[in-house]
Design a protein around this motif. Structure first.
Motif, PDB file in Angstrom:
ATOM      1  N   HIS A  77      -4.885  32.343 -41.505  1.00  0.00           N
ATOM      2  CA  HIS A  77      -3.637  32.024 -40.810  1.00  0.00           C
ATOM      3  C   HIS A  77      -3.399  30.509 -40.814  1.00  0.00           C
ATOM      4  O   HIS A  77      -2.290  30.048 -41.129  1.00  0.00           O
ATOM      5  N   TYR A 216      -5.441  40.086 -42.106  1.00  0.00           N
ATOM      6  CA  TYR A 216      -4.338  39.125 -42.110  1.00  0.00           C
ATOM      7  C   TYR A 216      -3.436  39.351 -43.319  1.00  0.00           C
ATOM      8  O   TYR A 216      -2.210  39.369 -43.198  1.00  0.00           O
ATOM      9  N   THR A 219      -1.306  42.578 -42.721  1.00  0.00           N
ATOM     10  CA  THR A 219      -0.320  42.597 -41.640  1.00  0.00           C
ATOM     11  C   THR A 219       0.654  41.420 -41.667  1.00  0.00           C
ATOM     12  O   THR A 219       1.804  41.559 -41.246  1.00  0.00           O
ATOM     13  N   ALA A 220       0.196  40.265 -42.139  1.00  0.00           N
ATOM     14  CA  ALA A 220       1.045  39.072 -42.095  1.00  0.00           C
ATOM     15  C   ALA A 220       1.745  38.790 -43.418  1.00  0.00           C
ATOM     16  O   ALA A 220       2.776  38.116 -43.431  1.00  0.00           O
ATOM     17  N   ASP A 221       1.210  39.285 -44.519  1.00  0.00           N
ATOM     18  CA  ASP A 221       1.793  38.994 -45.827  1.00  0.00           C
ATOM     19  C   ASP A 221       2.414  40.231 -46.474  1.00  0.00           C
ATOM     20  O   ASP A 221       3.605  40.282 -46.747  1.00  0.00           O
TER      21      ASP A 221
END
Length: 254
Positions: A77, A216, A219-221
């Motif tokens: 992150h 990460y 879920t984030a990318d």
């Protein structure tokens, strides 16, 4: 040696992702949704249980493997946010232009953004290969499930390496060169693990860290990218299918 052979599958999947990037229609979101589901399944059903088993000691009342899990999530992150801030500052000086294709800008500064992103993906793919090798050291079941997730994820890596490099004004030859490097990177990472055996405790810590890293990415990318340009229903079904498939794989492997 099994890890290197599996990494060769990641090599082929990365190339396939780059090939599809040049020819894909309107179905990319389904592939990304499935890849995210596979990654979530690996984290929940395999990596974290194995990490807790191998590195279950506690620090401040929290299992060490879970601390590494959070650290893996936060490290990626912070790195991604740092890159995003850098890109934002670069854009203050880069010429502004509306674009509809892979030639966002012609100056070296804008091309450099695409090259930086592509090189970062190559470095990440080396870690993917290392993760495959480390997982096979933990056991065949762990290695197989991690390999499934990494191979699925490397399709998205190959796709993104080619797309991002071209998007920022780099020519096709340069994009293909980075795609080739990205494809070879998992094989190199897996080969490194043939040279030494990772102690069980250290392996558990690494698997926890990699689980956070993978969560990460999913879920984030990958999930936001999969859902942003399309209605979410079909993409969501693919994500659930990916999770269910990994659950089935783990169940059959017990």
């Amino acid at each position: 040696m099994t890890a290197v052979l599996v990494a060769a599958g990641a090599f082929l999947m990365t190339l396939l992702g780059g090939w599809v990037a040049q020819r894909i229609g309107d179905r990319r979101h389904l592939v990304l949704g499935l890849a995210a589901g596979l990654m979530l399944g690996v984290v929940a059903f395999d990596l974290l249980p194995e990490a807790l088993s191998a590195a279950g000691g506690r620090v401040g009342g929290v299992p060490q493997a879970l601390l590494m899990f959070v650290l893996g999530f936060l490290v990626l992150h912070v790195v991604e946010r740092s890159v995003a801030i850098h890109r934002g500052h670069e854009s203050e000086y880069a010429p502004h232009a509306h674009h509809h294709g892979p030639t966002m800008g012609a100056d070296g500064r804008v091309k450099g953004i695409g090259l930086t992103a592509g090189i970062a993906l190559v470095g990440h793919s080396v870690m993917d290969g290392f993760a495959i090798g480390a997982a096979f050291q933990a056991g065949t079941t762990v290695g197989t499930t991690v390999a499934i997730a990494v191979v699925a994820h490397d399709f998205a890596d190959g796709f993104n390496t080619y797309t991002v490099t071209r998007m920022y004004g780099n020519d096709r030859r340069r994009a293909l060169t980075l795609l080739g490097a990205d494809a070879l990177a998992p094989v190199a990472g897996a080969a490194v693990t043939l040279a030494f055996t990772i102690p069980e405790h250290a392996l558990g810590l690494y698997l926890g860290f990699f689980a956070g890293f993978l969560l990460y990415l999913a879920t984030a990318d990958i999930l936001p990218e999969a859902h942003s340009p399309h209605p979410s229903g079909s993409t969501l079904l693919c994500t659930v299918a990916g999770v269910g498939f990994l659950w089935l794989v783990i169940s059959l492997a017990q």
